[in-house]
Design a protein around this motif. Structure first.
Motif, mmCIF file in Angstrom:
data_model
loop_
_atom_site.group_PDB
_atom_site.id
_atom_site.type_symbol
_atom_site.label_atom_id
_atom_site.label_comp_id
_atom_site.label_asym_id
_atom_site.label_seq_id
_atom_site.Cartn_x
_atom_site.Cartn_y
_atom_site.Cartn_z
ATOM 1 N N ALA A 263 0.831 -1.199 0.000
ATOM 2 C CA ALA A 263 0.000 0.000 0.000
ATOM 3 C C ALA A 263 0.866 1.249 0.000
ATOM 4 O O ALA A 263 2.051 1.208 0.362
ATOM 5 N N LEU A 264 0.256 2.378 -0.392
ATOM 6 C CA LEU A 264 0.949 3.654 -0.309
ATOM 7 C C LEU A 264 0.791 4.231 1.092
ATOM 8 O O LEU A 264 -0.273 4.119 1.707
ATOM 9 N N THR A 265 1.837 4.854 1.603
ATOM 10 C CA THR A 265 1.765 5.535 2.884
ATOM 11 C C THR A 265 1.099 6.904 2.705
ATOM 12 O O THR A 265 0.977 7.398 1.575
ATOM 13 N N PHE A 266 0.723 7.535 3.822
ATOM 14 C CA PHE A 266 0.134 8.870 3.727
ATOM 15 C C PHE A 266 1.122 9.849 3.095
ATOM 16 O O PHE A 266 0.735 10.675 2.268
ATOM 17 N N ASN A 267 2.407 9.789 3.504
ATOM 18 C CA ASN A 267 3.399 10.707 2.939
ATOM 19 C C ASN A 267 3.535 10.528 1.434
ATOM 20 O O ASN A 267 3.731 11.503 0.690
ATOM 21 N N GLU A 268 3.449 9.289 0.961
ATOM 22 C CA GLU A 268 3.526 9.044 -0.480
ATOM 23 C C GLU A 268 2.306 9.628 -1.194
ATOM 24 O O GLU A 268 2.425 10.226 -2.261
ATOM 25 N N ILE A 269 1.140 9.465 -0.593
ATOM 26 C CA ILE A 269 -0.075 10.045 -1.162
ATOM 27 C C ILE A 269 0.054 11.565 -1.225
ATOM 28 O O ILE A 269 -0.261 12.202 -2.231
ATOM 29 N N ALA A 270 0.538 12.152 -0.125
ATOM 30 C CA ALA A 270 0.691 13.609 -0.064
ATOM 31 C C ALA A 270 1.666 14.095 -1.132
ATOM 32 O O ALA A 270 1.417 15.107 -1.807
ATOM 33 N N ALA A 271 2.773 13.388 -1.310
ATOM 34 C CA ALA A 271 3.787 13.798 -2.283
ATOM 35 C C ALA A 271 3.245 13.743 -3.704
ATOM 36 O O ALA A 271 3.457 14.672 -4.500
ATOM 37 N N GLN A 272 2.509 12.678 -4.040
ATOM 38 C CA GLN A 272 1.986 12.549 -5.406
ATOM 39 C C GLN A 272 0.885 13.562 -5.663
ATOM 40 O O GLN A 272 0.796 14.142 -6.752
ATOM 41 N N THR A 273 0.024 13.794 -4.677
ATOM 42 C CA THR A 273 -1.053 14.769 -4.838
ATOM 43 C C THR A 273 -0.486 16.173 -4.994
ATOM 44 O O THR A 273 -0.944 16.962 -5.825
ATOM 45 N N ASN A 274 0.537 16.481 -4.198
ATOM 46 C CA ASN A 274 1.147 17.803 -4.275
ATOM 47 C C ASN A 274 1.811 18.045 -5.623
ATOM 48 O O ASN A 274 1.651 19.109 -6.220
ATOM 49 N N VAL A 275 2.563 17.059 -6.117
ATOM 50 C CA VAL A 275 3.249 17.265 -7.397
ATOM 51 C C VAL A 275 2.234 17.329 -8.538
ATOM 52 O O VAL A 275 2.442 18.047 -9.528
ATOM 53 N N PHE A 276 1.123 16.604 -8.398
ATOM 54 C CA PHE A 276 0.054 16.679 -9.391
ATOM 55 C C PHE A 276 -0.485 18.112 -9.453
ATOM 56 O O PHE A 276 -0.693 18.676 -10.531
ATOM 57 N N PHE A 277 -0.674 18.721 -8.284
ATOM 58 C CA PHE A 277 -1.160 20.100 -8.246
ATOM 59 C C PHE A 277 -0.112 21.058 -8.804
ATOM 60 O O PHE A 277 -0.411 21.872 -9.689
ATOM 61 N N GLN A 278 1.123 20.982 -8.291
ATOM 62 C CA GLN A 278 2.155 21.949 -8.684
ATOM 63 C C GLN A 278 2.471 21.859 -10.167
ATOM 64 O O GLN A 278 2.595 22.884 -10.857
ATOM 65 N N ALA A 279 2.609 20.631 -10.676
ATOM 66 C CA ALA A 279 2.973 20.456 -12.086
ATOM 67 C C ALA A 279 1.857 20.940 -13.002
ATOM 68 O O ALA A 279 2.083 21.672 -13.970
ATOM 69 N N GLY A 280 0.611 20.537 -12.705
ATOM 70 C CA GLY A 280 -0.499 20.939 -13.550
ATOM 71 C C GLY A 280 -0.804 22.419 -13.458
ATOM 72 O O GLY A 280 -1.213 23.052 -14.433
ATOM 73 N N PHE A 281 -0.593 22.982 -12.281
ATOM 74 C CA PHE A 281 -0.863 24.399 -12.033
ATOM 75 C C PHE A 281 0.072 25.291 -12.846
ATOM 76 O O PHE A 281 -0.366 26.177 -13.578
ATOM 77 N N GLU A 282 1.356 25.036 -12.764
ATOM 78 C CA GLU A 282 2.328 25.923 -13.415
ATOM 79 C C GLU A 282 2.439 25.683 -14.912
ATOM 80 O O GLU A 282 2.405 26.623 -15.710
ATOM 81 N N THR A 283 2.592 24.422 -15.302
ATOM 82 C CA THR A 283 2.867 24.131 -16.705
ATOM 83 C C THR A 283 1.709 24.535 -17.612
ATOM 84 O O THR A 283 1.911 25.124 -18.676
ATOM 85 N N SER A 284 0.495 24.231 -17.192
ATOM 86 C CA SER A 284 -0.666 24.542 -18.035
ATOM 87 C C SER A 284 -0.930 26.043 -18.099
ATOM 88 O O SER A 284 -1.284 26.573 -19.157
ATOM 89 N N SER A 285 -0.789 26.740 -16.969
ATOM 90 C CA SER A 285 -1.022 28.189 -16.975
ATOM 91 C C SER A 285 0.016 28.901 -17.834
ATOM 92 O O SER A 285 -0.318 29.843 -18.570
ATOM 93 N N THR A 286 1.262 28.452 -17.780
ATOM 94 C CA THR A 286 2.311 29.051 -18.608
ATOM 95 C C THR A 286 2.051 28.800 -20.090
ATOM 96 O O THR A 286 2.191 29.703 -20.926
ATOM 97 N N THR A 287 1.672 27.573 -20.423
ATOM 98 C CA THR A 287 1.405 27.243 -21.826
ATOM 99 C C THR A 287 0.220 28.043 -22.366
ATOM 100 O O THR A 287 0.264 28.555 -23.499
#
Length: 512
Positions: free
Chosen positions: A295-319
């Motif tokens: 299973a995934l740990t809470f920290n792993e869930i937090a890390a993937q959710t955060n990078v999903f937000f940060q990556a989608g937030f910046e890259t798409s707005s810039t494009t």
């Protein structure tokens, strides 16, 4: 006696410091002879920065790599060397790039990016993980980006795009001044990704100072470290990990950890199912995965959710910002796009559906050309696991060598894209694409380690673009920059200056 002991201790400390500096300098001088010893074309480095002088302060690293790309490309070599605290191979030959990213991927699975799982858990995400950890996470996360998931998210994205339209109309009704496009695009992507990743109404479009958008801006605009220092700790990851060096700002990390924890607890307590990214993460947390029984740990869930937000937030707005800027400068392209959208609305009974979005090849070409001219990342990075013989030469890329495929240089190479500064979506007509090498276009990387979130990023870009062009004309104003240049202190290729455009409503705005 005590004074003598203190003097001796000070002498020993000074000797240790001097010896350490000498040894570090010796190692660096030795490293800076690396390419010379191997007869690989390179630029002579300067201690201590190698070829990084001015990078991250005066200009973005992409400009340095692009100038060297142009210098060495005409020599016919397959790669050349630079020094970024350590030796790095810059790939010029597209066949070699294909071998590294696809054919011989097993030897180049790792990116070598910095993370610190213990002190900075959000940094340990899919983009920074290597080896078996990366494989495990990638296999788990892939289902989150299936076509079925995207279709389920699409109504949420269109609803937010409609709200973007309403907010822009309110803005230009109150004031006839030019609009800071990147600000509104960031607020749009913050609301989209916040909904899709967290299931949270971020309310960024209604309130530009909402917490999600504020923290998103901080994470991008005021990063914890300069690009030069980040390159240093990336080069010496083991030492940086031992020292507990973090890469994410404490306030940003605390906010997102708290937001994710609240979301997880609320959903589990109330048994809420939204069929979104967070649901998939919770499935992995609460049910053992049949592939590896882990299973995934809470920290792993937090890390993937955060990078999903940060990556989608910046890259798409810039494009989106870059795209609208180019359309404002090229009104013929903008008008053609709007005509294509009008015809599509008629074909689909005036309903903007997922099927309609996928049936707009010219809009897709406009976005492709935007990502060609303004790729999000300057390079695609890999590390050689073992010695690698370069086909057609007697050269060997040695084990642990860092490798960069220069995306920006390739995308602006007139051999592949004549008159590369011209914005021309017809470069991506199907017949034109067939003429080019498959590695001549790398906005999302390529191969097994290509960007996992590319399709959701494109979906929110297409949705916003169609909605905006259906309702507004975008024009260059006296406040607009002459050209977009990249911010030297940001890792990705983001505009250095605000991008102002004039908006003209095409009709009574309903955004439906």
């Amino acid at each position: 006696m005590f004074e003598m002991d203190l003097v001796n201790v000070l002498i020993i400390v000074v000797l240790i410091i001097v010896t350490s500096i000498w040894y570090a300098s010796y190692r660096q001088r030795n490293a800076f002879n690396y390419w010379k010893k191997r007869n690989v074309p390179h630029i002579e480095p300067k201690i201590p920065y190698g070829n990084l002088e001015g990078v991250g302060e005066k200009f973005h690293v992409v400009y340095m790599i692009k100038s060297l790309y142009d210098k060495f490309k005409c020599t016919g070599v397959k790669y050349f060397g630079i020094y970024q605290w350590r030796p790095i191979a810059i790939i010029l030959d597209l066949d070699l790039a294909k071998d590294i990213l696809i054919k011989d991927f097993a030897n180049f699975t790792d990116r070598g990016l910095y993370s610190n799982r213990k002190y900075d858990p959000l940094s340990a995400n899919l983009t920074t993980m290597d080896g078996d950890e990366w494989k495990r996470l990638r296999s788990k996360l892939t289902p989150a980006f299936s076509s079925g998931k995207l279709k389920f998210m699409f109504p949420t994205v269109t609803r937010i795009a409609d709200r973007l339209c309403d907010v822009l109309n309110e803005k230009i009704t109150i004031s006839n001044k030019s609009v800071d496009i990147i600000d509104f695009m960031m607020r749009y992507t913050s609301d989209v990704i916040g909904n899709c990743a967290f299931g949270i109404e971020c309310n960024s479009l209604n309130n530009r100072n909402a917490e999600f958008i504020t923290m998103g801006r901080l994470a991008i605009k005021e990063q914890r470290h300069s690009p030069r220092f980040l390159a240093l700790i990336t080069s010496y990851k083991r030492i940086a990990n031992i020292l507990g060096i973090k890469s994410i700002r404490d306030d940003v990390a605390a906010f997102f950890m708290h937001a994710i924890q609240e979301t997880v607890e609320y959903r589990e307590k109330n048994e809420i199912q939204r069929n979104d990214f967070m649901d998939i993460m919770l499935d992995f947390k609460n049910k053992k995965n049949t592939n590896n029984n882990e299973a995934l740990t809470f920290n792993e869930i937090a890390a993937q959710t955060n990078v999903f937000f940060q990556a989608g937030f910046e890259t798409s707005s810039t494009t989106l910002t870059n795209c609208l800027y180019e359309l404002a400068k090229n009104l013929d392209v903008q008008n053609n796009a709007r005509n294509v959208i009008r015809i599509a609305y008629e074909k689909y009974d005036n309903q903007f559906t997922y099927e309609m979005m996928m049936d707009l090849p010219y809009i897709h070409q406009i976005v492709q050309e935007t990502l060609r001219k303004y790729p999000i990342s300057a390079t695609v990075n890999r590390i050689a696991k073992n010695d690698y013989c370069v086909a057609g030469t007697d050269q060997v890329i040695e084990r642990n060598t860092w490798i960069k495929v220069p995306v920006f240089g390739i995308h602006h190479d007139p051999e592949y894209y004549p008159n590369p500064e011209k914005f021309d979506p017809h470069r991506f007509d199907s017949e034109e694409v067939k003429k080019r090498h498959s590695m001549a276009y790398l906005p999302f990387g390529e191969g097994p380690r290509g960007c996992i979130g590319a399709r959701i990023a494109l979906m929110q870009i297409y949705t916003a673009l169609v909605t905006l062009l259906h309702n507004f004309e975008f024009l260059i104003s006296s406040d607009s920059v002459d050209s977009i240049t990249f911010h030297p202190k940001q890792a990705l290729l983001s505009p250095k200056e605000k991008v102002y455009l004039k908006l003209r409503p095409l009709k009574s705005i309903t955004c439906k």
